[in-house]
Each structure stands twice: as structure tokens, then as C-alpha cells.
Design an enzyme around this catalytic site. Structure first.
Site, short mmCIF file in Angstrom:
data_model
loop_
_atom_site.label_atom_id
_atom_site.label_comp_id
_atom_site.label_asym_id
_atom_site.label_seq_id
_atom_site.Cartn_x
_atom_site.Cartn_y
_atom_site.Cartn_z
N TRP A 323 -37.34 20.87 -16.19
CA TRP A 323 -36.42 20.43 -15.13
C TRP A 323 -36.78 19.03 -14.64
CZ3 TRP A 323 -37.58 21.22 -9.42
CH2 TRP A 323 -38.96 21.24 -9.19
N ASP A 324 -37.99 18.57 -15.00
CA ASP A 324 -38.43 17.22 -14.65
C ASP A 324 -37.33 16.21 -15.02
OD1 ASP A 324 -40.58 19.02 -15.08
OD2 ASP A 324 -42.00 17.43 -15.48
N GLU A 465 -45.31 26.49 -8.08
CA GLU A 465 -45.72 27.49 -9.08
C GLU A 465 -46.89 28.36 -8.65
OE1 GLU A 465 -46.30 25.35 -12.73
OE2 GLU A 465 -44.18 25.47 -13.22
N LYS A 578 -48.40 24.33 -4.36
CA LYS A 578 -48.77 23.38 -5.42
C LYS A 578 -48.03 22.06 -5.27
CE LYS A 578 -48.88 22.97 -10.47
NZ LYS A 578 -48.52 23.57 -11.74
N GLN A 579 -46.74 22.14 -4.96
CA GLN A 579 -45.92 20.94 -5.01
C GLN A 579 -44.73 21.05 -4.05
OE1 GLN A 579 -45.25 22.66 -9.02
NE2 GLN A 579 -43.56 21.19 -9.05
C1 BGC Z 1 -45.24 21.72 -12.57
C2 BGC Z 1 -43.82 21.95 -13.00
C3 BGC Z 1 -43.45 20.92 -14.05
C4 BGC Z 1 -44.42 20.96 -15.20
C5 BGC Z 1 -44.17 19.86 -16.21
C6 BGC Z 1 -46.14 21.78 -13.79
O1 BGC Z 1 -47.45 21.51 -13.41
O2 BGC Z 1 -45.65 22.66 -11.62
O3 BGC Z 1 -42.96 21.84 -11.89
O4 BGC Z 1 -42.16 21.13 -14.49
O5 BGC Z 1 -45.73 20.80 -14.71
O6 BGC Z 1 -44.27 18.60 -15.64
#
Ligand code: BGC
Length: 758
Positions: A323-324, A465, A578-579
Site C-alpha cells: 500500500w506504500d 502492525e 508502530k506507525q
Molecule cells: C510497515 C508496513 C509497510 C511495510 C513495507 C512495514 O514495516 O509496517 O506498513 O507497508 O513495512 O514498507
């Protein structure tokens, strides 16, 4: 501005980091910033896009091809290498205005000679199959040396060898090999043509290279150029013929002409961005370098792939597209380079089949897009994606089956693309089906809660996540509503504007009844609202989890790199995330929320966010910039923009190596600048601005496209200027609730009220 990234000392521990930082690429292949004498232990990689392979040893990953730049000097039967030889001086540089990598090393040999090696390389934008190098050796005495050069086929791979055979060939002075991958027997040719400029040396030919015996004259350089072709069967009918032609044409043009063209083509890219930050060269450089990295992995030539999570800097994350792409990388291209944006969105459209298969695998209808998408559009992610470093056992992770927001992110991407470019032709090419089928997937996933008369989304993983299998993740639910809205809009657009297509799509998808279901979903989806303190709970029960500081959480860590997320990581039962999750929602769908809500949530979640993903800091910067928290926004912008310069990122998730470049942060950086500090947003009919510049910025300049026309923006503390550079139509601009027009070819100047940040 100084467009050079430089490293003046050689340190073994930095090889991996510099390999990422000084990576070059053209969307067809990437070449890590390693030195010419390096081999696979130093993680040399020429990673190609579009060809993936499963050799049965692990998971499918993109293919690294044999290294055509491999070259080293032998003196007195010893290899000159920074790894072994004494160095008097060493410098490695990336000129990111042109995508040119350079190195210069002065070696000091055991018998006291000084031999200087200089090399320059670039991944051509003019011919994407071409990698070019000029290599030069000089000594300060007359000396006999040997130059070993060829194509090194002993390749670095995360999951082992990917070629079942290699055929070595020579034709008309071009040498090389055709490699066949294990899984699909895909052909890739790597070929080289050398040209020695002066003086001639005697050449001994080997199987995949040659040794050139050179009598160096004091201070007279030996100069050699290499034209390396990489041709894949995805776009070349006969890969070997194509490679030979590519080398020969390059040789005919010659190094200097190729280099001049390279400069011009990269120059055009930066012109499209038009970024300048007066008063802050450090930020300007970091932002432009970020754009360089993102562009280096962008598929300008095809819609068969998008941009992998680690660009083309290696095989990390299976070379997969996440999804990035839609949320973080697409905006820059939608606004500045719509042709590339179109490729990115069409990649998803062409891979609808994979999304159908995934939905049906889990018992749902419609389109469930892969979490880790490769060239087939099937999910590369496994259910046991990480290893527990305490037990060595595989852990069940739910990235693949529970991050259902991916289908909404894909719809968001399509919607964003159309909103900015007004190119609705993609609807006819399959985008309408994608949108409708993603909505159908959510309809089939939804849980109707009787009594509350609302649709809920249970057992999902949001952007954060660390908390898997939660109920009603705010980001997910709001994005699903956007999907439902986009679906209803597409249906009504087709009905009124494209009646034939409307009927065709509705019949083909058997959607006549579904429309009502989606409307019901749109009207009754549960959307978590701000509580009494104006905080939006990230998911049901989040606010009841243990509330502690990140430092406190870190103090509980037993082993370095231990995974903090599910199933039993330290963050799982806490409020540490996490984010960016709720903050992402507020920055993307801002018009649904007041600034006060945004501010309260930013302040609540910021101390609880670990930024364990490179997708996080840019979003904290974005929202802070949008609400005028400029000092915070600036700090977070610099973290995001400099991530690949400072190396301040996680290298391991458990025992899984995740190093490489960070295109999502690179794209996010552009978003902070334009959609954050300038407050640019595309609306149904025109654009909106809401600038807040950081204290030290005198002027921010950039370009953007809207509806097929290009505009230049200049913002100072009190003036917002929009210049219709090649505008064919009038542009409607809103600022602070007022409406203005920027007529074609003219300049709109708005006197702003005091926009001092907080
Ligand atoms: C992130 C995801 C991301 C993936 C690839 C993971 O560490 O939590 O949101 O899509 O990395 O960049």
C-alpha cells in the site's frame, strides 16, 4: 545547492548503508552503491524489476542479475581493493542531479607505489537497458598492471541462486550471458562491450571477462569504458540480440553523449518538481535527494510493476509492492508526473485477477488486493512471515489476511489519480471494475451489528502492525467508507456519462443488486468518532490497553531486534503503536475533521508512536504541517527526508533483514512539502491551499499538475503565488474559504493573513 552526497572514508561497517544511500536506478533496474572490486559479500546487487523467481528455498524474490561492472586492478599478483589494500585517500560520491555515481581511491601498495582508481557510472534513462561505466587507473611511476573486468555471475541473493542455467555468448565483440530463471525459465541477458581509450593493452579473454595487461606510464591514465546491457524477456523478444544492439548503439553514441543526455533527462524530472526552499539548503537537499531515490525506482516504461517497498535497492521485502505505493508514492507522481502515476495505478488494475483469487481463498467476494504484490498480482506474503528470535520458530502473522485496508488503499489511489489528473479514461480500462469489486469485498467482509444497526469490521489489522486482529480500526473503517463512496460516484458517473459502459460493467459484474448494498454500507458503516477528549480510539478497546512511555517499553526488551508486535511482542497489550494510524486517517481525509480534533489526536498519539516503520514520521510531519504546528512538522520532515542519508531506520524485524532505500518515506517527504506546508489539495473542481511555512523558510517553490495543466507555486510568509505555466484552462483556487481564479497563462497573487506557525 550542492547536489552531491559524499563519503570520504572507507569503513567496512558502512558498506551495506552506503550501498543503499548511493544506489542508482532507472525503474528497469537498480544498482547498489558498491565499489567495482566488490563481490557478493559486500552485497553488490543489480536488481531488476518485473522478474521474480521462486527457487524453492524460501520465498519468491526479485532477481539480481550478474554484475557487469565487476572490475579490479592487479598489481604484483595482488588485488587492489579497499577491503585489503592500504588506502591513502578514498571518496565515494553520488551526484543525484544526474544519477551519476563516482569513486576515487588512491591505493598505496606494499612496495610503496601509489595507484589511483577512478570510476564513474550511471543507469541510463535514455535507454533503460543500459548501465555505463568509465574506469580509469593512474600511477605516479611507470608500472605494469593487469585490469580484470567482466561480468561477475557469483551473485548475492537473499534466498539462494535463481538461475537454472547460464549460457555464455560472444558476438561482434559483445560478450555476456543469457540466464534462465528457475521457476518460469525467464530469459535475461547481461552483455558488455568494452572500449579502451588509451593506451592499448594486451587482452586475454576469459569465459565471462578478460584480463587487460597494461603498461602504465607515469601520470598517464589508462581509461576504459564499459557499456553493459541488461535485457529481460518482459520487453525484449530476443534478449541476446537486444543486448548486443544496446551495447553497440551505446558505443556508437559514446560515453560523453550518453552522459550529456543523462544530465538532461534527470534535469527534466527535477523541472517537473520545481522544488526550491529559499533559506534552508539542508532541507532542500534532503527533499530533492528523497525525490531522486523515489524516481530511481519508478517504472516510467511499464505498468507491469509499481514501486517496491525498498525500491530497486535489493531483494528485501520480496521486492513486493505494498500500500506504500498508493498512499505514499503516488501523490508525487499524480501531481508532477502523471504518466508514471498512470503506470502505478494501472498496475493494480491489470492485477485484479490476483485480488479476486485472494478474496475467494479466504471465502469472500470481490477483490482483496495482496499485502505483498509481485508481478503476477498474487500475494507474496506468507502466513508465517516472521521468526521468533527466542524460539527460532516461525510466527503466525496476520499481515496477509487481516490488512484488508489494502483494497481501500488501492481505491484511494485510483480516486486520487483521477481527482488530480481528471484522466477518467482509466475507468474504461478496468479501474471501474476494480473500484466496484473492492467495495464488494468489503460488503462481503462486513458484520451487521443488530441493535446498533451499523456495519462493523471485525478481526482486522490497521496501519499499525503491532496490533493485529482488532475490531473497528478507525483508519480501515473510514477508508472503507471512501471505497463505498467512490463506488457510488463511479456508478452515477457511468450512468450519466457513459451509459453503454455502465450497462456493460453492471452486467459483467452482476452488480445491479450490489449497488444498494454498497449504499447501505456507505450510510451505515460505523465510524469511530472523537471521544470527550476529542481522541479517536484507534480500534475498539485501544484506550484500555496499558499506557506507558516508549522508554519504559524499551526497558523491557530482552534481545536486540526482538519483534514488538503480534503474537506476543511487547507492544501488543499496550498503547505503543508502530506507525501513524489515526494520524494517517486525519491527514488523508482531513476535511472530515476539525483542526482541534487533529491537534488533540496528534498530541495524544505522537508520544505513543514508536516509528518502527519508515512510513510513520512523514505522516506526523504532514498532519503537523497541515494544522500549523510547523516546528514539529519541520523536525519530522527532516527525519523522513533524511532517512536514507542518516541510516536512522530498523535493519531487522526479528531476524529478518529489512535494509534498503525507503521510497514511501521519500514520497511522504514530497507530501509534507506540498500537501503539508503549502496545504495543497486537489478538489472536485480546482485546488485548495493553506500554507504554513517553517520559521526559517523564506520561500517555498514547486510545480504541480492539475487536470492536465501545469502550475508553478511560490509561497512566502505573506504571499501565495500561482503561475499558470502551460495552463489551458482557468484554475479555481480556494484559500481560507475564499475563491480565486488563476487564468490560463497568468499569475494569481494572494495576500495571506499572518500564517506564522505554532
Ligand atoms: C510497515 C508496513 C509497510 C511495510 C513495507 C512495514 O514495516 O509496517 O506498513 O507497508 O513495512 O514498507
Amino acid at each position: 545547492m550542492n547536489w552531491k552526497i559524499e563519503d570520504k572514508e572507507y569503513k567496512k561497517e558502512k558498506i551495506e548503508f552506503i550501498g543503499n544511500k548511493m544506489c542508482i536506478g532507472n525503474g528497469y533496474f537498480g544498482y547498489r552503491g558498491t565499489l567495482e572490486e566488490y563481490g557478493k559479500e559486500q552485497l553488490v546487487a543489480c536488481t531488476v524489476s518485473e522478474i521474480f523467481d521462486d527457487n524453492g528455498n524460501g520465498w519468491r524474490e526479485p532477481v539480481n542479475v550478474p554484475n557487469g561492472l565487476y572490475t579490479w586492478v592487479e598489481y604484483e599478483e595482488k588485488k587492489l581493493s579497499v577491503l585489503e589494500t592500504k588506502i591513502e585517500k578514498h571518496v565515494q560520491e553520488l551526484h543525484f542531479d544526474t544519477g551519476i555515481h563516482r569513486r576515487k581511491t588512491v591505493f598505496s601498495t606494499e612496495d610503496g607505489q601509489r595507484i589511483t582508481v577512478e570510476a564513474e557510472r550511471f543507469a541510463s534513462l535514455e535507454d533503460i537497458h543500459l548501465l555505463v561505466m568509465r574506469y580509469q587507473v593512474t600511477a605516479d611511476k611507470d608500472l605494469d598492471i593487469k585490469i580484470h573486468t567482466g561480468i561477475d555471475d557469483d551473485i548475492w541473493n537473499i534466498n539462494g541462486n535463481h538461475f537454472k542455467n547460464k549460457e555464455y555468448i560472444e558476438k561482434d565483440g559483445v560478450t555476456g550471458m543469457i540466464c534462465k530463471t528457475i521457476e518460469n525459465t525467464a530469459n535475461i541477458a547481461v552483455a558488455e562491450k568494452k572500449q579502451a581509450l588509451s593506451p592499448e593493452g594486451k587482452t586475454e579473454n576469459l569465459k565471462n571477462g578478460s584480463v587487460i595487461h597494461v603498461k602504465l606510464k607515469k601520470s598517464v591514465p589508462y581509461v576504459m569504458e564499459k557499456y553493459i546491457a541488461i535485457c529481460k524477456e518482459t520487453d525484449c523478444t530476443d534478449v541476446w540480440e537486444a543486448a548486443v544492439n544496446c551495447c553497440q548503439q551505446a558505443e556508437q553514441k559514446g560515453y560523453d553523449r550518453l552522459k550529456a543526455k543523462q544530465k538532461a533527462l534527470w534535469g527534466k524530472r527535477y523541472e517537473k518538481l520545481g522544488i526550491e526552499i529559499e533559506g534552508d539548503e539542508e532541507a532542500e537537499k534532503a527533499v530533492l535527494y528523497s525525490a531522486y531515490l523515489l524516481y530511481s525506482s519508478a517504472p516510467e516504461h511499464t505498468d507491469r510493476v509499481a514501486i517496491p517497498a525498498r525500491g530497486l535497492s535489493g531483494q528485501v521485502y520480496k521486492g513486493a509492492m505494498f500500500w506504500d505505493t498508493e498512499i505514499y508514492m503516488l501523490p508525487m507522481f499524480a501531481f508532477c508526473d502523471p504518466k508514471i502515476a498512470r503506470n502505478l495505478v494501472m498496475y493494480r488494475v491489470k492485477n485484479l485477477q490476483g485480488a479476486y483469487e485472494k478474496a475467494s481463498e479466504y471465502g469472500y467476494e470481490g477483490a482483496f488486493y495482496p499485502w505483498e504484490s509481485q508481478e503476477t498480482g498474487r500475494d507474496g506474503c506468507t502466513h508465517y512471515n516472521l521468526t521468533d528470535i527466542f524460539t527460532g520458530r516461525k510466527m503466525r502473522t496476520y499481515f496477509r489476511d487481516k490488512q484488508i485496508h489494502i483494497s481501500a488503499d488501492v481505491v484511494y489511489g485510483l480516486w486520487k489519480y483521477m481527482n488530480v489528473t481528471k484522466d477518467n479514461s482509466i475507468l474504461k480500462e478496468g479501474a471501474a471494475e476494480v473500484i466496484l469489486e473492492c467495495a464488494r469485498f468489503f460488503w462481503s467482509y462486513a458484520y451487521y451489528k443488530k441493535g446498533k444497526e451499523q456495519y462493523e469490521f471485525l478481526d482486522v489489522t490497521g496501519a499499525d502492525e503491532y496490533h493485529e486482529r482488532v475490531n473497528n480500526d478507525a483508519y480501515t473503517n473510514y477508508m472503507i467508507r471512501l471505497t463505498a463512496k467512490a463506488t457510488l460516484d463511479v456508478i452515477s458517473y457511468l450512468k450519466s456519462k457513459e451509459p453503454e459502459m455502465y450497462k456493460k460493467v453492471m452486467d459483467k459484474l452482476d452488480y445491479w443488486k450490489e449497488e444498494e448494498n454498497i449504499r447501505d454500507l456507505y450510510e451505515k458503516i460505523y465510524l469511530p468518532k472523537p471521544n470527550d477528549s476529542l481522541v479517536i480510539e484507534q480500534f475498539d478497546g485501544y484506550l484500555k490497553e496499558e499506557d506507558l512511555s516508549i522508554q519504559e517499553l524499551y526497558s523491557r526488551i530482552i534481545k536486540p531486534n526482538e519483534y514488538l508486535g503480534s503474537p506476543c511482542g511487547l507492544a501488543v497489550n499496550t498503547q505503543i503503536i508502530k506507525q501513524a494510524d489515526v494520524i494517517l486517517l486525519l491527514s488523508l481525509l482531513g476535511s472530515d475533521f476539525t483542526d482541534e480534533v487533529k491537534e488533540k489526536n496528534w498530541s495524544y498519539y505522537e508520544p505513543r508512536t514508536e516509528h518502527g516503520s519508515s512510513l510513520s514520521t512523514c505522516i506526523y510531519a504532514l498532519l503537523a504541517a497541515q494544522i500549523g504546528k510547523t516546528e514539529w512538522a519541520y523536525q519530522y520532515l527532516m527525519k523522513a527526508a533524511q532517512i536514507d542519508l542518516t541510516g536512522d531506520y530498523k535493519l531487522y524485524l526479528g531476524d529478518l533483514y529489512i535494509g534498503g532505500t525507503h521510497p514511501a518515506a521519500n514520497g511522504g517527504t514530497w507530501m509534507v512539502l506540498t500537501q503539508g506546508f503549502a496545504g495543497l489539495e486537489a478538489e472536485e473542481d480546482g485546488v485548495h491551499f493553506s500554507p504554513h511555512l517553517p520559521e526559517k523558510w523564506r520561500k517555498l517553490k514547486f510545480r504541480f499538475n492539475y487536470g492536465g495543466s501545469r502550475y508553478r507555486v511560490e509561497i512566502t510568509k505573506d504571499i501565495l503565488k500561482i503561475i499558470g505555466e502551460d495552463a489551458a484552462k482557468e484554475l479555481r483556487v480556494t484559500y481560507m474559504g475564499n475563491i480565486y481564479t488563476c487564468s490560463a497563462g497568468s499569475t494569481l497573487k494572494i495576500q495571506m493573513e499572518n500564517r506564522e506557525g505554532k
